[in-house]
Design a protein around this motif. Sequence first.
Motif, PDB file in Angstrom:
ATOM      1  N   LEU A 291       0.837  -1.203   0.000  1.00  0.00           N
ATOM      2  CA  LEU A 291       0.000   0.000   0.000  1.00  0.00           C
ATOM      3  C   LEU A 291       0.872   1.252   0.000  1.00  0.00           C
ATOM      4  CD1 LEU A 291      -3.136   0.473   2.248  1.00  0.00           C
ATOM      5  CD2 LEU A 291      -1.561   2.345   1.840  1.00  0.00           C
ATOM      6  N   CYS A 292       1.880   1.263   0.853  1.00  0.00           N
ATOM      7  CA  CYS A 292       2.780   2.409   0.934  1.00  0.00           C
ATOM      8  C   CYS A 292       3.569   2.600  -0.364  1.00  0.00           C
ATOM      9  CB  CYS A 292       3.746   2.255   2.104  1.00  0.00           C
ATOM     10  SG  CYS A 292       2.955   2.277   3.736  1.00  0.00           S
ATOM     11  N   ALA A 293       3.910   1.481  -1.022  1.00  0.00           N
ATOM     12  CA  ALA A 293       4.674   1.575  -2.270  1.00  0.00           C
ATOM     13  C   ALA A 293       3.898   2.339  -3.327  1.00  0.00           C
ATOM     14  CB  ALA A 293       5.028   0.179  -2.772  1.00  0.00           C
ATOM     15  N   GLY A 294       2.565   2.219  -3.304  1.00  0.00           N
ATOM     16  CA  GLY A 294       1.755   2.971  -4.251  1.00  0.00           C
ATOM     17  C   GLY A 294       1.815   4.467  -4.017  1.00  0.00           C
ATOM     18  N   LEU A 295       2.242   4.877  -2.838  1.00  0.00           N
ATOM     19  CA  LEU A 295       2.340   6.304  -2.499  1.00  0.00           C
ATOM     20  C   LEU A 295       3.776   6.809  -2.542  1.00  0.00           C
ATOM     21  CD1 LEU A 295      -0.056   6.201   0.599  1.00  0.00           C
ATOM     22  CD2 LEU A 295      -0.661   6.710  -1.779  1.00  0.00           C
ATOM     23  N   ALA A 296       4.739   5.954  -2.927  1.00  0.00           N
ATOM     24  CA  ALA A 296       6.155   6.349  -2.949  1.00  0.00           C
ATOM     25  C   ALA A 296       6.353   7.546  -3.870  1.00  0.00           C
ATOM     26  CB  ALA A 296       7.021   5.182  -3.409  1.00  0.00           C
ATOM     27  N   PRO A 297       7.042   8.587  -3.393  1.00  0.00           N
ATOM     28  CA  PRO A 297       7.160   9.820  -4.199  1.00  0.00           C
ATOM     29  C   PRO A 297       8.147   9.725  -5.352  1.00  0.00           C
ATOM     30  CG  PRO A 297       8.367  10.039  -2.134  1.00  0.00           C
ATOM     31  CD  PRO A 297       7.650   8.735  -2.066  1.00  0.00           C
ATOM     32  N   ASN A 298       9.139   8.827  -5.232  1.00  0.00           N
ATOM     33  CA  ASN A 298      10.176   8.773  -6.262  1.00  0.00           C
ATOM     34  C   ASN A 298      10.772   7.366  -6.328  1.00  0.00           C
ATOM     35  OD1 ASN A 298      12.040   8.645  -4.024  1.00  0.00           O
ATOM     36  ND2 ASN A 298      11.924  10.894  -3.907  1.00  0.00           N
ATOM     37  N   MET A 299      11.739   7.199  -7.239  1.00  0.00           N
ATOM     38  CA  MET A 299      12.331   5.882  -7.457  1.00  0.00           C
ATOM     39  C   MET A 299      13.053   5.372  -6.213  1.00  0.00           C
ATOM     40  SD  MET A 299      12.501   3.625  -9.900  1.00  0.00           S
ATOM     41  CE  MET A 299      12.202   4.640 -11.358  1.00  0.00           C
ATOM     42  N   LEU A 300      13.759   6.246  -5.520  1.00  0.00           N
ATOM     43  CA  LEU A 300      14.498   5.838  -4.334  1.00  0.00           C
ATOM     44  C   LEU A 300      13.551   5.346  -3.241  1.00  0.00           C
ATOM     45  CD1 LEU A 300      17.220   5.603  -2.916  1.00  0.00           C
ATOM     46  CD2 LEU A 300      16.947   7.980  -2.140  1.00  0.00           C
ATOM     47  N   GLY A 356      -2.691  -6.212 -13.964  1.00  0.00           N
ATOM     48  CA  GLY A 356      -2.487  -5.424 -15.173  1.00  0.00           C
ATOM     49  C   GLY A 356      -3.702  -4.590 -15.513  1.00  0.00           C
ATOM     50  N   TRP A 357      -4.907  -5.177 -15.373  1.00  0.00           N
ATOM     51  CA  TRP A 357      -6.132  -4.428 -15.642  1.00  0.00           C
ATOM     52  C   TRP A 357      -6.309  -3.283 -14.647  1.00  0.00           C
ATOM     53  CZ3 TRP A 357     -10.592  -3.785 -12.659  1.00  0.00           C
ATOM     54  CH2 TRP A 357     -11.663  -3.164 -13.316  1.00  0.00           C
ATOM     55  N   LEU A 358      -6.012  -3.544 -13.371  1.00  0.00           N
ATOM     56  CA  LEU A 358      -6.121  -2.487 -12.368  1.00  0.00           C
ATOM     57  C   LEU A 358      -5.145  -1.351 -12.656  1.00  0.00           C
ATOM     58  CD1 LEU A 358      -6.489  -4.541  -9.044  1.00  0.00           C
ATOM     59  CD2 LEU A 358      -8.231  -3.136 -10.163  1.00  0.00           C
ATOM     60  N   CYS A 359      -3.945  -1.697 -13.121  1.00  0.00           N
ATOM     61  CA  CYS A 359      -2.972  -0.658 -13.475  1.00  0.00           C
ATOM     62  C   CYS A 359      -3.488   0.197 -14.621  1.00  0.00           C
ATOM     63  CB  CYS A 359      -1.623  -1.282 -13.854  1.00  0.00           C
ATOM     64  SG  CYS A 359      -0.684  -1.949 -12.457  1.00  0.00           S
ATOM     65  N   ASP A 360      -4.149  -0.428 -15.587  1.00  0.00           N
ATOM     66  CA  ASP A 360      -4.710   0.321 -16.714  1.00  0.00           C
ATOM     67  C   ASP A 360      -5.894   1.175 -16.279  1.00  0.00           C
ATOM     68  OD1 ASP A 360      -2.856  -0.781 -18.410  1.00  0.00           O
ATOM     69  OD2 ASP A 360      -4.189  -2.375 -19.134  1.00  0.00           O
ATOM     70  N   ALA A 361      -6.723   0.627 -15.370  1.00  0.00           N
ATOM     71  CA  ALA A 361      -7.949   1.325 -14.982  1.00  0.00           C
ATOM     72  C   ALA A 361      -7.721   2.391 -13.917  1.00  0.00           C
ATOM     73  CB  ALA A 361      -8.979   0.304 -14.476  1.00  0.00           C
ATOM     74  N   LEU A 362      -6.860   2.080 -12.931  1.00  0.00           N
ATOM     75  CA  LEU A 362      -6.669   2.987 -11.793  1.00  0.00           C
ATOM     76  C   LEU A 362      -5.310   3.661 -11.784  1.00  0.00           C
ATOM     77  CD1 LEU A 362      -8.125   0.685  -8.965  1.00  0.00           C
ATOM     78  CD2 LEU A 362      -9.341   2.422 -10.303  1.00  0.00           C
ATOM     79  N   GLY A 363      -4.443   3.253 -12.692  1.00  0.00           N
ATOM     80  CA  GLY A 363      -3.065   3.712 -12.632  1.00  0.00           C
ATOM     81  C   GLY A 363      -2.266   2.805 -11.714  1.00  0.00           C
ATOM     82  N   ALA A 364      -0.943   2.842 -11.866  1.00  0.00           N
ATOM     83  CA  ALA A 364      -0.090   1.955 -11.073  1.00  0.00           C
ATOM     84  C   ALA A 364      -0.228   2.223  -9.580  1.00  0.00           C
ATOM     85  CB  ALA A 364       1.368   2.119 -11.511  1.00  0.00           C
ATOM     86  N   ARG A 365      -0.303   3.491  -9.208  1.00  0.00           N
ATOM     87  CA  ARG A 365      -0.431   3.827  -7.780  1.00  0.00           C
ATOM     88  C   ARG A 365      -1.753   3.313  -7.217  1.00  0.00           C
ATOM     89  NH1 ARG A 365       3.481   7.148  -6.000  1.00  0.00           N
ATOM     90  NH2 ARG A 365       4.590   8.492  -7.460  1.00  0.00           N
ATOM     91  N   ALA A 367      -3.590   0.876  -8.297  1.00  0.00           N
ATOM     92  CA  ALA A 367      -3.602  -0.587  -8.242  1.00  0.00           C
ATOM     93  C   ALA A 367      -2.864  -1.094  -7.017  1.00  0.00           C
ATOM     94  CB  ALA A 367      -2.975  -1.153  -9.514  1.00  0.00           C
ATOM     95  N   LEU A 368      -1.697  -0.515  -6.720  1.00  0.00           N
ATOM     96  CA  LEU A 368      -0.925  -0.940  -5.559  1.00  0.00           C
ATOM     97  C   LEU A 368      -1.659  -0.637  -4.259  1.00  0.00           C
ATOM     98  CD1 LEU A 368       2.721   0.061  -6.569  1.00  0.00           C
ATOM     99  CD2 LEU A 368       1.933  -2.233  -5.968  1.00  0.00           C
ATOM    100  N   VAL A 369      -2.287   0.524  -4.171  1.00  0.00           N
ATOM    101  CA  VAL A 369      -2.996   0.900  -2.953  1.00  0.00           C
ATOM    102  C   VAL A 369      -4.203  -0.011  -2.736  1.00  0.00           C
ATOM    103  CG1 VAL A 369      -4.392   2.696  -1.859  1.00  0.00           C
ATOM    104  CG2 VAL A 369      -2.222   3.300  -2.950  1.00  0.00           C
ATOM    105  N   LEU A 370      -5.002  -0.212  -3.798  1.00  0.00           N
ATOM    106  CA  LEU A 370      -6.185  -1.063  -3.657  1.00  0.00           C
ATOM    107  C   LEU A 370      -5.795  -2.499  -3.317  1.00  0.00           C
ATOM    108  CD1 LEU A 370      -9.212  -1.534  -3.875  1.00  0.00           C
ATOM    109  CD2 LEU A 370      -8.923  -1.900  -6.343  1.00  0.00           C
TER     110      LEU A 370
END
Length: 415
Positions: A291-300, A356-365, A367-370
Amino acid sequence: MFAPLRERNYRLWAAADLVSVAGTWMQVLGLNWLVLSATGSAATMGVVVMLQALPVLLLGGWGGALADRLPARPALIVFQAVRALLALALVVEPGQLWPIYAVALASGVISSVEGPCLGRFGSALVPPSALGSALALGSVLSSAGRILGMSLGGILVGVTGASSLFAINAVTYLVVIVALAVMRTGSMRVLAASPPGEGGVRAGLRYLAGQPVVLVILALSFVLGSLGRNYQVTMAAMVAGPLHGGSASYGLLSTVFAVGAVAGGLLLAGSGRSTLRILLASGLTISLLQLCAGLAPNMLGFAALILPIAAGAVIFDTVISTRVQLDTREDMRGRMLATLGVVSSLSGIVGAPMIGWLCDALGARGALVLAGVVTSVAAVGGGYALARLKGRSLSVRTFVAALPVVGRRTADQLA
Protein backbone atom coordinates in the motif's frame (compact mmCIF):
# COMPACT_ATOMS: atom_id res chain seq x y z
CA MET A 1 21.25 -20.97 11.16
CA PHE A 2 22.99 -23.46 8.86
CA ALA A 3 21.92 -26.61 10.74
CA PRO A 4 20.67 -28.33 7.55
CA LEU A 5 24.17 -28.01 6.06
CA ARG A 6 25.46 -30.41 8.73
CA GLU A 7 23.76 -33.16 6.72
CA ARG A 8 26.02 -34.44 3.92
CA ASN A 9 23.09 -35.28 1.68
CA TYR A 10 21.62 -31.80 2.08
CA ARG A 11 24.98 -30.19 1.27
CA LEU A 12 25.14 -32.18 -1.97
CA TRP A 13 21.56 -31.25 -2.79
CA ALA A 14 22.06 -27.55 -1.99
CA ALA A 15 25.16 -27.28 -4.20
CA ALA A 16 23.49 -29.11 -7.08
CA ASP A 17 20.33 -27.03 -6.69
CA LEU A 18 22.30 -23.77 -6.92
CA VAL A 19 23.92 -24.94 -10.16
CA SER A 20 20.62 -26.18 -11.56
CA VAL A 21 18.69 -23.00 -10.74
CA ALA A 22 21.40 -20.90 -12.40
CA GLY A 23 21.14 -23.08 -15.52
CA THR A 24 17.36 -22.86 -15.52
CA TRP A 25 17.39 -19.06 -15.49
CA MET A 26 20.02 -19.02 -18.23
CA GLN A 27 17.61 -21.08 -20.33
CA VAL A 28 14.70 -18.77 -19.45
CA LEU A 29 16.72 -15.79 -20.61
CA GLY A 30 17.73 -17.59 -23.79
CA LEU A 31 14.13 -18.57 -24.56
CA ASN A 32 12.88 -15.03 -23.98
CA TRP A 33 15.61 -13.72 -26.26
CA LEU A 34 14.74 -16.21 -29.00
CA VAL A 35 11.00 -15.54 -28.83
CA LEU A 36 11.39 -11.78 -28.89
CA SER A 37 13.97 -11.96 -31.69
CA ALA A 38 11.77 -14.22 -33.80
CA THR A 39 8.39 -12.59 -33.19
CA GLY A 40 8.89 -9.27 -31.42
CA SER A 41 5.79 -10.22 -29.43
CA ALA A 42 5.50 -10.19 -25.66
CA ALA A 43 2.20 -12.05 -26.07
CA THR A 44 4.10 -15.02 -27.52
CA MET A 45 6.25 -15.06 -24.38
CA GLY A 46 3.02 -15.18 -22.40
CA VAL A 47 1.96 -18.26 -24.37
CA VAL A 48 5.21 -20.00 -23.41
CA VAL A 49 4.64 -19.19 -19.72
CA MET A 50 1.03 -20.40 -19.97
CA LEU A 51 2.10 -23.71 -21.54
CA GLN A 52 4.42 -24.30 -18.58
CA ALA A 53 1.81 -23.39 -15.95
CA LEU A 54 -1.26 -25.08 -17.43
CA PRO A 55 -0.20 -28.74 -16.87
CA VAL A 56 0.56 -28.00 -13.20
CA LEU A 57 -2.91 -26.54 -12.85
CA LEU A 58 -4.68 -29.41 -14.64
CA LEU A 59 -2.55 -32.37 -13.53
CA GLY A 60 -1.38 -31.21 -10.10
CA GLY A 61 -3.72 -33.47 -8.13
CA TRP A 62 -2.70 -36.61 -10.03
CA GLY A 63 0.95 -35.53 -9.91
CA GLY A 64 0.79 -35.24 -6.14
CA ALA A 65 -0.83 -38.65 -5.77
CA LEU A 66 1.86 -40.15 -7.98
CA ALA A 67 4.59 -38.39 -5.98
CA ASP A 68 3.24 -39.99 -2.79
CA ARG A 69 3.70 -43.43 -4.37
CA LEU A 70 6.99 -43.07 -6.24
CA PRO A 71 10.42 -43.48 -4.61
CA ALA A 72 11.57 -39.86 -4.74
CA ARG A 73 15.28 -40.21 -5.54
CA PRO A 74 15.00 -42.53 -8.58
CA ALA A 75 12.05 -40.49 -9.87
CA LEU A 76 14.04 -37.25 -9.63
CA ILE A 77 16.98 -38.81 -11.50
CA VAL A 78 14.62 -39.72 -14.35
CA PHE A 79 13.05 -36.24 -14.37
CA GLN A 80 16.45 -34.55 -14.49
CA ALA A 81 17.55 -36.78 -17.38
CA VAL A 82 14.40 -35.92 -19.35
CA ARG A 83 14.88 -32.20 -18.68
CA ALA A 84 18.46 -32.46 -19.95
CA LEU A 85 17.15 -34.01 -23.19
CA LEU A 86 14.56 -31.23 -23.53
CA ALA A 87 17.28 -28.60 -23.14
CA LEU A 88 19.36 -30.34 -25.83
CA ALA A 89 16.30 -30.35 -28.12
CA LEU A 90 16.41 -26.56 -28.06
CA VAL A 91 20.06 -26.68 -29.12
CA VAL A 92 19.22 -28.89 -32.10
CA GLU A 93 16.39 -26.64 -33.33
CA PRO A 94 17.54 -23.10 -32.47
CA GLY A 95 15.26 -20.25 -33.41
CA GLN A 96 12.22 -22.45 -34.21
CA LEU A 97 9.03 -21.76 -32.26
CA TRP A 98 7.50 -25.24 -32.31
CA PRO A 99 10.25 -26.88 -30.18
CA ILE A 100 9.99 -24.00 -27.72
CA TYR A 101 6.25 -24.63 -27.32
CA ALA A 102 6.80 -28.39 -27.07
CA VAL A 103 9.54 -28.04 -24.46
CA ALA A 104 7.43 -25.60 -22.43
CA LEU A 105 4.47 -27.98 -22.42
CA ALA A 106 6.61 -31.02 -21.59
CA SER A 107 8.33 -29.10 -18.79
CA GLY A 108 4.95 -28.26 -17.30
CA VAL A 109 3.88 -31.90 -17.37
CA ILE A 110 7.12 -32.94 -15.64
CA SER A 111 6.70 -30.19 -13.04
CA SER A 112 3.25 -31.46 -12.09
CA VAL A 113 4.91 -34.58 -10.63
CA GLU A 114 8.44 -33.35 -10.01
CA GLY A 115 7.37 -30.45 -7.76
CA PRO A 116 5.69 -32.65 -5.11
CA CYS A 117 8.53 -35.18 -5.43
CA LEU A 118 11.05 -32.44 -4.69
CA GLY A 119 9.13 -31.41 -1.59
CA ARG A 120 8.96 -34.96 -0.25
CA PHE A 121 12.60 -35.60 -1.06
CA GLY A 122 13.76 -32.40 0.64
CA SER A 123 11.93 -33.30 3.84
CA ALA A 124 13.69 -36.69 3.83
CA LEU A 125 17.14 -35.04 3.88
CA VAL A 126 16.75 -33.18 7.20
CA PRO A 127 14.96 -33.81 10.50
CA PRO A 128 11.55 -32.12 10.91
CA SER A 129 13.03 -29.56 13.32
CA ALA A 130 15.35 -28.28 10.57
CA LEU A 131 12.79 -28.27 7.74
CA GLY A 132 11.97 -24.57 8.06
CA SER A 133 15.64 -23.59 7.92
CA ALA A 134 16.21 -25.96 4.99
CA LEU A 135 13.36 -24.40 3.00
CA ALA A 136 14.59 -20.90 3.84
CA LEU A 137 18.11 -21.75 2.70
CA GLY A 138 16.55 -23.19 -0.43
CA SER A 139 14.93 -19.81 -1.09
CA VAL A 140 18.30 -18.12 -0.67
CA LEU A 141 19.91 -20.54 -3.12
CA SER A 142 17.08 -20.02 -5.60
CA SER A 143 17.50 -16.25 -5.46
CA ALA A 144 21.28 -16.52 -5.71
CA GLY A 145 20.99 -18.97 -8.61
CA ARG A 146 18.60 -16.65 -10.40
CA ILE A 147 20.98 -13.70 -10.06
CA LEU A 148 23.93 -15.82 -11.19
CA GLY A 149 22.06 -17.39 -14.11
CA MET A 150 20.60 -14.15 -15.41
CA SER A 151 23.94 -12.35 -15.08
CA LEU A 152 25.96 -15.04 -16.89
CA GLY A 153 23.20 -15.57 -19.43
CA GLY A 154 23.02 -11.88 -20.21
CA ILE A 155 26.72 -11.91 -21.03
CA LEU A 156 26.81 -15.17 -22.99
CA VAL A 157 23.69 -14.66 -25.09
CA GLY A 158 25.27 -11.73 -26.87
CA VAL A 159 28.60 -13.53 -27.39
CA THR A 160 27.73 -17.14 -28.15
CA GLY A 161 23.99 -17.01 -28.85
CA ALA A 162 21.06 -18.63 -27.05
CA SER A 163 21.99 -22.21 -27.99
CA SER A 164 24.96 -22.18 -25.63
CA LEU A 165 22.65 -21.34 -22.72
CA PHE A 166 20.50 -24.38 -23.47
CA ALA A 167 23.58 -26.62 -23.65
CA ILE A 168 24.86 -25.29 -20.31
CA ASN A 169 21.45 -25.92 -18.74
CA ALA A 170 21.54 -29.52 -19.96
CA VAL A 171 24.89 -29.98 -18.21
CA THR A 172 23.52 -28.57 -14.94
CA TYR A 173 20.89 -31.33 -14.88
CA LEU A 174 23.70 -33.86 -15.10
CA VAL A 175 25.25 -32.23 -12.02
CA VAL A 176 22.01 -32.86 -10.13
CA ILE A 177 21.92 -36.49 -11.31
CA VAL A 178 25.47 -37.06 -10.02
CA ALA A 179 24.61 -35.47 -6.66
CA LEU A 180 21.53 -37.70 -6.31
CA ALA A 181 23.53 -40.79 -7.28
CA VAL A 182 26.25 -40.30 -4.64
CA MET A 183 23.92 -39.55 -1.72
CA ARG A 184 23.88 -41.94 1.21
CA THR A 185 20.44 -43.50 1.25
CA GLY A 186 20.98 -44.82 4.77
CA SER A 187 21.08 -41.25 6.10
CA MET A 188 17.71 -40.32 4.62
CA ARG A 189 14.52 -40.28 6.63
CA VAL A 190 11.97 -42.85 5.52
CA LEU A 191 8.67 -41.06 4.95
CA ALA A 192 5.38 -42.76 5.71
CA ALA A 193 3.53 -44.38 2.82
CA SER A 194 -0.21 -44.17 2.22
CA PRO A 195 -2.24 -47.13 3.49
CA PRO A 196 -4.13 -49.22 0.90
CA GLY A 197 -7.00 -47.28 -0.63
CA GLU A 198 -5.63 -43.90 0.51
CA GLY A 199 -3.16 -43.21 -2.30
CA GLY A 200 -5.47 -41.52 -4.81
CA VAL A 201 -6.58 -37.99 -5.62
CA ARG A 202 -9.98 -38.34 -3.93
CA ALA A 203 -8.38 -39.52 -0.70
CA GLY A 204 -6.14 -36.46 -0.79
CA LEU A 205 -9.12 -34.14 -1.33
CA ARG A 206 -11.03 -35.78 1.53
CA TYR A 207 -8.04 -35.36 3.79
CA LEU A 208 -7.58 -31.70 2.77
CA ALA A 209 -11.26 -30.97 3.43
CA GLY A 210 -10.69 -32.09 7.02
CA GLN A 211 -7.74 -29.74 7.55
CA PRO A 212 -9.27 -26.27 8.12
CA VAL A 213 -5.95 -24.71 9.17
CA VAL A 214 -4.33 -25.78 5.91
CA LEU A 215 -7.35 -24.52 3.95
CA VAL A 216 -7.03 -21.07 5.54
CA ILE A 217 -3.29 -21.05 4.78
CA LEU A 218 -3.97 -21.94 1.13
CA ALA A 219 -6.62 -19.22 0.91
CA LEU A 220 -4.14 -16.67 2.24
CA SER A 221 -1.57 -17.90 -0.27
CA PHE A 222 -4.04 -17.41 -3.13
CA VAL A 223 -5.24 -13.92 -2.17
CA LEU A 224 -1.82 -12.53 -1.30
CA GLY A 225 -0.30 -14.37 -4.26
CA SER A 226 -2.75 -13.02 -6.83
CA LEU A 227 -2.90 -9.42 -5.60
CA GLY A 228 0.43 -9.10 -3.84
CA ARG A 229 2.94 -11.29 -5.69
CA ASN A 230 2.90 -10.06 -9.27
CA TYR A 231 5.64 -7.53 -8.60
CA GLN A 232 7.09 -7.76 -12.10
CA VAL A 233 3.84 -6.24 -13.39
CA THR A 234 3.52 -3.53 -10.76
CA MET A 235 7.21 -2.59 -10.82
CA ALA A 236 7.09 -2.20 -14.60
CA ALA A 237 3.88 -0.13 -14.37
CA MET A 238 5.35 2.16 -11.70
CA VAL A 239 8.60 2.66 -13.61
CA ALA A 240 6.90 3.36 -16.93
CA GLY A 241 4.22 5.50 -15.29
CA PRO A 242 4.42 7.76 -12.23
CA LEU A 243 8.14 7.21 -11.52
CA HIS A 244 9.12 8.13 -15.11
CA GLY A 245 12.01 5.66 -15.28
CA GLY A 246 13.48 3.53 -18.02
CA SER A 247 14.92 0.06 -18.53
CA ALA A 248 17.88 0.85 -16.28
CA SER A 249 15.53 1.77 -13.44
CA TYR A 250 13.56 -1.43 -13.92
CA GLY A 251 16.78 -3.44 -13.88
CA LEU A 252 17.82 -1.69 -10.66
CA LEU A 253 14.50 -2.50 -8.99
CA SER A 254 14.79 -6.14 -10.09
CA THR A 255 18.23 -6.29 -8.49
CA VAL A 256 16.92 -4.71 -5.28
CA PHE A 257 14.11 -7.26 -5.24
CA ALA A 258 16.59 -10.14 -5.63
CA VAL A 259 18.74 -8.78 -2.79
CA GLY A 260 15.67 -8.51 -0.58
CA ALA A 261 14.70 -12.10 -1.40
CA VAL A 262 18.13 -13.34 -0.31
CA ALA A 263 17.92 -11.28 2.88
CA GLY A 264 14.48 -12.69 3.70
CA GLY A 265 15.67 -16.25 3.24
CA LEU A 266 18.69 -15.69 5.49
CA LEU A 267 16.51 -14.01 8.10
CA LEU A 268 14.10 -16.93 8.29
CA ALA A 269 16.88 -19.54 8.15
CA GLY A 270 18.62 -17.77 11.02
CA SER A 271 15.51 -17.79 13.19
CA GLY A 272 14.69 -21.44 12.57
CA ARG A 273 11.04 -20.54 13.16
CA SER A 274 8.14 -21.05 10.75
CA THR A 275 5.15 -20.42 13.00
CA LEU A 276 1.67 -19.27 12.07
CA ARG A 277 2.34 -16.01 13.89
CA ILE A 278 5.29 -15.28 11.60
CA LEU A 279 3.13 -16.21 8.62
CA LEU A 280 0.44 -13.71 9.60
CA ALA A 281 2.91 -10.98 10.60
CA SER A 282 4.84 -11.24 7.33
CA GLY A 283 1.61 -11.35 5.29
CA LEU A 284 0.23 -8.19 6.91
CA THR A 285 3.60 -6.43 6.76
CA ILE A 286 4.11 -6.92 3.02
CA SER A 287 0.48 -5.95 2.37
CA LEU A 288 0.87 -2.65 4.23
CA LEU A 289 4.22 -2.01 2.54
CA GLN A 290 2.59 -2.65 -0.83
CA LEU A 291 0.00 0.00 0.00
CA CYS A 292 2.78 2.41 0.93
CA ALA A 293 4.67 1.58 -2.27
CA GLY A 294 1.75 2.97 -4.25
CA LEU A 295 2.34 6.30 -2.50
CA ALA A 296 6.16 6.35 -2.95
CA PRO A 297 7.16 9.82 -4.20
CA ASN A 298 10.18 8.77 -6.26
CA MET A 299 12.33 5.88 -7.46
CA LEU A 300 14.50 5.84 -4.33
CA GLY A 301 11.50 5.65 -2.02
CA PHE A 302 9.94 2.90 -4.11
CA ALA A 303 13.18 0.88 -4.08
CA ALA A 304 13.43 1.32 -0.30
CA LEU A 305 10.00 -0.32 0.04
CA ILE A 306 10.64 -3.05 -2.53
CA LEU A 307 13.56 -4.39 -0.46
CA PRO A 308 11.55 -5.33 2.68
CA ILE A 309 8.60 -6.40 0.51
CA ALA A 310 10.83 -8.96 -1.23
CA ALA A 311 12.24 -10.15 2.10
CA GLY A 312 8.78 -10.49 3.62
CA ALA A 313 7.45 -12.28 0.54
CA VAL A 314 10.15 -14.96 0.80
CA ILE A 315 9.41 -15.38 4.51
CA PHE A 316 5.67 -15.65 3.84
CA ASP A 317 6.02 -18.14 0.98
CA THR A 318 8.55 -20.28 2.83
CA VAL A 319 6.44 -20.46 5.98
CA ILE A 320 3.43 -21.38 3.82
CA SER A 321 5.36 -24.31 2.33
CA THR A 322 6.71 -25.35 5.73
CA ARG A 323 3.32 -25.31 7.44
CA VAL A 324 1.67 -27.24 4.60
CA GLN A 325 4.28 -29.97 5.11
CA LEU A 326 4.51 -29.99 8.90
CA ASP A 327 0.78 -29.66 9.55
CA THR A 328 -0.18 -32.61 7.32
CA ARG A 329 0.48 -36.35 7.33
CA GLU A 330 3.67 -37.52 5.65
CA ASP A 331 1.82 -39.95 3.40
CA MET A 332 -0.28 -37.02 2.11
CA ARG A 333 2.63 -34.62 1.68
CA GLY A 334 2.97 -34.98 -2.09
CA ARG A 335 -0.72 -34.26 -2.64
CA MET A 336 -0.68 -31.29 -0.27
CA LEU A 337 2.37 -29.83 -2.01
CA ALA A 338 0.68 -30.41 -5.36
CA THR A 339 -2.34 -28.49 -4.08
CA LEU A 340 -0.07 -25.64 -3.05
CA GLY A 341 1.43 -25.71 -6.55
CA VAL A 342 -2.05 -25.50 -8.08
CA VAL A 343 -2.88 -22.54 -5.83
CA SER A 344 0.35 -20.81 -6.85
CA SER A 345 -0.39 -21.38 -10.53
CA LEU A 346 -3.92 -20.04 -10.12
CA SER A 347 -2.68 -16.95 -8.31
CA GLY A 348 -0.37 -16.21 -11.23
CA ILE A 349 -2.92 -16.95 -13.94
CA VAL A 350 -5.65 -14.92 -12.20
CA GLY A 351 -3.54 -12.27 -10.51
CA ALA A 352 -1.23 -11.08 -13.29
CA PRO A 353 -4.05 -10.10 -15.69
CA MET A 354 -6.07 -8.64 -12.81
CA ILE A 355 -3.19 -6.48 -11.59
CA GLY A 356 -2.49 -5.42 -15.17
CA TRP A 357 -6.13 -4.43 -15.64
CA LEU A 358 -6.12 -2.49 -12.37
CA CYS A 359 -2.97 -0.66 -13.47
CA ASP A 360 -4.71 0.32 -16.71
CA ALA A 361 -7.95 1.32 -14.98
CA LEU A 362 -6.67 2.99 -11.79
CA GLY A 363 -3.07 3.71 -12.63
CA ALA A 364 -0.09 1.96 -11.07
CA ARG A 365 -0.43 3.83 -7.78
CA GLY A 366 -4.15 3.10 -7.48
CA ALA A 367 -3.60 -0.59 -8.24
CA LEU A 368 -0.93 -0.94 -5.56
CA VAL A 369 -3.00 0.90 -2.95
CA LEU A 370 -6.19 -1.06 -3.66
CA ALA A 371 -4.35 -4.40 -3.73
CA GLY A 372 -2.55 -3.48 -0.50
CA VAL A 373 -5.85 -2.70 1.23
CA VAL A 374 -7.46 -5.97 0.07
CA THR A 375 -4.49 -8.14 1.06
CA SER A 376 -4.21 -6.39 4.45
CA VAL A 377 -7.86 -7.16 5.16
CA ALA A 378 -7.27 -10.75 4.02
CA ALA A 379 -4.26 -11.10 6.35
CA VAL A 380 -6.27 -9.86 9.33
CA GLY A 381 -9.22 -12.07 8.36
CA GLY A 382 -6.92 -15.06 8.00
CA GLY A 383 -5.43 -14.31 11.40
CA TYR A 384 -8.88 -14.20 12.97
CA ALA A 385 -9.86 -17.50 11.33
CA LEU A 386 -6.66 -19.24 12.44
CA ALA A 387 -7.03 -17.88 15.97
CA ARG A 388 -10.56 -19.28 16.17
CA LEU A 389 -9.42 -22.65 14.84
CA LYS A 390 -6.59 -22.76 17.38
CA GLY A 391 -8.83 -21.60 20.23
CA ARG A 392 -6.81 -18.45 20.80
CA SER A 393 -7.57 -14.74 20.91
CA LEU A 394 -6.35 -12.44 18.16
CA SER A 395 -4.39 -9.35 19.21
CA VAL A 396 -2.21 -6.73 17.58
CA ARG A 397 0.78 -8.47 19.15
CA THR A 398 0.06 -11.50 16.96
CA PHE A 399 1.02 -9.44 13.93
CA VAL A 400 3.73 -7.10 15.22
CA ALA A 401 5.75 -9.32 17.54
CA ALA A 402 6.83 -12.11 15.22
CA LEU A 403 9.19 -10.42 12.79
CA PRO A 404 11.23 -8.54 15.43
CA VAL A 405 11.73 -11.88 17.18
CA VAL A 406 13.07 -13.35 13.95
CA GLY A 407 15.44 -10.46 13.50
CA ARG A 408 16.63 -10.54 17.11
CA ARG A 409 17.36 -14.28 17.05
CA THR A 410 19.23 -13.90 13.80
CA ALA A 411 21.32 -11.06 15.21
CA ASP A 412 22.11 -13.14 18.29
CA GLN A 413 23.32 -16.02 16.14
CA LEU A 414 25.45 -13.77 13.96
CA ALA A 415 27.02 -11.99 16.94
